[in-house]
Write a protein that holds these residues in place. Structure first.
Motif, PDB file in Angstrom:
ATOM      1  N   ALA A   2      26.129 -17.544  52.177  1.00  0.00           N
ATOM      2  CA  ALA A   2      26.708 -16.715  51.422  1.00  0.00           C
ATOM      3  C   ALA A   2      28.112 -16.537  51.190  1.00  0.00           C
ATOM      4  O   ALA A   2      28.714 -16.567  50.371  1.00  0.00           O
ATOM      5  CB  ALA A   2      25.869 -15.399  50.984  1.00  0.00           C
ATOM      6  N   MET A  27      30.221 -18.104  41.669  1.00  0.00           N
ATOM      7  CA  MET A  27      29.632 -17.019  41.201  1.00  0.00           C
ATOM      8  C   MET A  27      30.376 -16.420  40.087  1.00  0.00           C
ATOM      9  O   MET A  27      29.776 -15.621  39.305  1.00  0.00           O
ATOM     10  CB  MET A  27      29.490 -16.097  42.388  1.00  0.00           C
ATOM     11  CG  MET A  27      28.485 -16.585  43.360  1.00  0.00           C
ATOM     12  SD  MET A  27      26.829 -17.176  42.647  1.00  0.00           S
ATOM     13  CE  MET A  27      26.206 -15.497  42.174  1.00  0.00           C
ATOM     14  N   ARG A  83      21.156 -17.484  43.709  1.00  0.00           N
ATOM     15  CA  ARG A  83      21.913 -17.197  45.447  1.00  0.00           C
ATOM     16  C   ARG A  83      22.632 -18.369  45.818  1.00  0.00           C
ATOM     17  O   ARG A  83      21.978 -19.462  45.535  1.00  0.00           O
ATOM     18  CB  ARG A  83      20.660 -17.165  46.222  1.00  0.00           C
ATOM     19  CG  ARG A  83      19.938 -15.901  46.283  1.00  0.00           C
ATOM     20  CD  ARG A  83      18.965 -15.642  47.245  1.00  0.00           C
ATOM     21  NE  ARG A  83      18.353 -16.962  47.847  1.00  0.00           N
ATOM     22  CZ  ARG A  83      18.138 -16.757  49.297  1.00  0.00           C
ATOM     23  NH1 ARG A  83      18.270 -15.854  50.032  1.00  0.00           N
ATOM     24  NH2 ARG A  83      17.646 -18.041  49.709  1.00  0.00           N
ATOM     25  N   CYS A  84      23.744 -18.156  45.850  1.00  0.00           N
ATOM     26  CA  CYS A  84      24.708 -19.341  46.321  1.00  0.00           C
ATOM     27  C   CYS A  84      24.806 -19.450  47.886  1.00  0.00           C
ATOM     28  O   CYS A  84      24.697 -18.259  48.585  1.00  0.00           O
ATOM     29  CB  CYS A  84      26.052 -19.055  45.525  1.00  0.00           C
ATOM     30  SG  CYS A  84      27.126 -20.700  46.164  1.00  0.00           S
ATOM     31  N   GLY A  85      24.957 -20.528  48.236  1.00  0.00           N
ATOM     32  CA  GLY A  85      24.984 -20.625  49.874  1.00  0.00           C
ATOM     33  C   GLY A  85      23.769 -20.894  50.559  1.00  0.00           C
ATOM     34  O   GLY A  85      23.448 -20.742  51.831  1.00  0.00           O
ATOM     35  N   CYS A 105      31.549 -20.686  47.220  1.00  0.00           N
ATOM     36  CA  CYS A 105      30.758 -19.826  46.395  1.00  0.00           C
ATOM     37  C   CYS A 105      31.471 -18.889  45.420  1.00  0.00           C
ATOM     38  O   CYS A 105      30.630 -18.649  44.202  1.00  0.00           O
ATOM     39  CB  CYS A 105      29.607 -19.070  47.227  1.00  0.00           C
ATOM     40  SG  CYS A 105      28.276 -19.813  48.013  1.00  0.00           S
ATOM     41  N   ALA A 106      32.587 -18.621  45.791  1.00  0.00           N
ATOM     42  CA  ALA A 106      33.366 -17.695  44.911  1.00  0.00           C
ATOM     43  C   ALA A 106      33.453 -18.376  43.569  1.00  0.00           C
ATOM     44  O   ALA A 106      33.138 -17.528  42.467  1.00  0.00           O
ATOM     45  CB  ALA A 106      34.711 -17.388  45.508  1.00  0.00           C
ATOM     46  N   GLN A 152      26.232 -10.386  48.687  1.00  0.00           N
ATOM     47  CA  GLN A 152      27.265 -11.411  48.349  1.00  0.00           C
ATOM     48  C   GLN A 152      26.760 -12.615  47.839  1.00  0.00           C
ATOM     49  O   GLN A 152      25.706 -13.172  48.048  1.00  0.00           O
ATOM     50  CB  GLN A 152      27.759 -11.685  49.452  1.00  0.00           C
ATOM     51  CG  GLN A 152      29.209 -12.581  49.317  1.00  0.00           C
ATOM     52  CD  GLN A 152      29.920 -12.581  50.684  1.00  0.00           C
ATOM     53  OE1 GLN A 152      29.833 -11.936  51.671  1.00  0.00           O
ATOM     54  NE2 GLN A 152      31.043 -13.621  50.615  1.00  0.00           N
ATOM     55  N   ALA A 153      27.356 -13.097  46.800  1.00  0.00           N
ATOM     56  CA  ALA A 153      26.783 -14.551  46.270  1.00  0.00           C
ATOM     57  C   ALA A 153      25.439 -14.559  45.717  1.00  0.00           C
ATOM     58  O   ALA A 153      24.782 -15.482  45.626  1.00  0.00           O
ATOM     59  CB  ALA A 153      27.140 -15.679  47.175  1.00  0.00           C
ATOM     60  N   THR A 154      25.211 -13.439  45.200  1.00  0.00           N
ATOM     61  CA  THR A 154      24.104 -13.400  44.432  1.00  0.00           C
ATOM     62  C   THR A 154      24.076 -12.739  43.124  1.00  0.00           C
ATOM     63  O   THR A 154      25.082 -12.156  42.752  1.00  0.00           O
ATOM     64  CB  THR A 154      22.772 -12.394  45.226  1.00  0.00           C
ATOM     65  OG1 THR A 154      23.429 -11.242  45.167  1.00  0.00           O
ATOM     66  CG2 THR A 154      22.627 -12.951  46.457  1.00  0.00           C
ATOM     67  N   LEU A 179      23.211 -23.862  45.006  1.00  0.00           N
ATOM     68  CA  LEU A 179      22.855 -22.835  44.630  1.00  0.00           C
ATOM     69  C   LEU A 179      21.608 -22.810  44.033  1.00  0.00           C
ATOM     70  O   LEU A 179      20.838 -23.812  43.595  1.00  0.00           O
ATOM     71  CB  LEU A 179      23.557 -22.701  43.026  1.00  0.00           C
ATOM     72  CG  LEU A 179      23.126 -21.529  42.024  1.00  0.00           C
ATOM     73  CD1 LEU A 179      23.889 -20.220  42.426  1.00  0.00           C
ATOM     74  CD2 LEU A 179      23.758 -21.766  40.660  1.00  0.00           C
TER      75      LEU A 179
END
Length: 155
Positions: free
Chosen positions: A34, A43, A75-77, A39-40, A61-63, A120
């Motif tokens: 994440a 998201m 959810r990224c990462g 990921c930024a 983070q990253a959700t 993702l």
């Protein structure tokens, strides 16, 4: 006789409706990667409405999540999948072409971008989009396409 309220009590009465109007963030376990800076942009580009549901806050983070019940969760990462025989769906929109690997649980579809790193993951309850899962994937594909390609494609 008029009702008199002390200033501190009046302030509390004004703040109370604001506090009760806030929804609690959804507890979401972050993905393993994440913190990946890639990921930024993904998201930040996630749409505010997915599957007709409004975006809501999450705890990680990253959700991101949408809806208040039977939430759609991104959810990224997550670990980028390698070559596989899992079902792969190619989603083409005017903004992007994204491949998604699909797995099915008893009550949800779990889609993970294929050929993107970081990957993702999108979890969609079947009650939300059992027959329209491709439509939901199309809504987030432009954001998912912002993750760099890792060269893998659906076959």
């Amino acid at each position: 006789m008029p009702l008199r309220v002390k200033p501190a009590a009046a302030s509390a009465l004004l703040v109370l409706p604001l506090l009760t109007a806030c929804a609690h963030p959804l507890v979401v376990e972050p993905a393993e990667y994440a913190g990946d800076p890639e990921c930024a942009p993904v998201m930040l580009a996630i749409p505010e409405v997915v599957g007709g549901l409004d975006m809501r806050g999450t705890t990680s983070q990253a959700t991101q999540a949408w809806g208040d019940e039977y939430e759609i969760v991104a959810r990224c990462g997550v670990e980028p999948p390698g070559p596989t025989t899992d079902p792969c769906i190619a989603v083409s929109t005017p903004a992007a072409d994204v491949n998604w690997l699909m797995t099915e649980t008893d009550d949800a579809w779990v889609a993970v971008t294929f050929g993107r790193s970081p990957a993702l993951e999108l979890t969609v309850p079947k009650i939300r989009a059992d027959e329209a899962i491709a439509d939901v994937l199309a809504e987030v594909s432009a954001a998912a396409a912002l993750a760099p390609s890792n060269g893998l494609e659906c076959r």
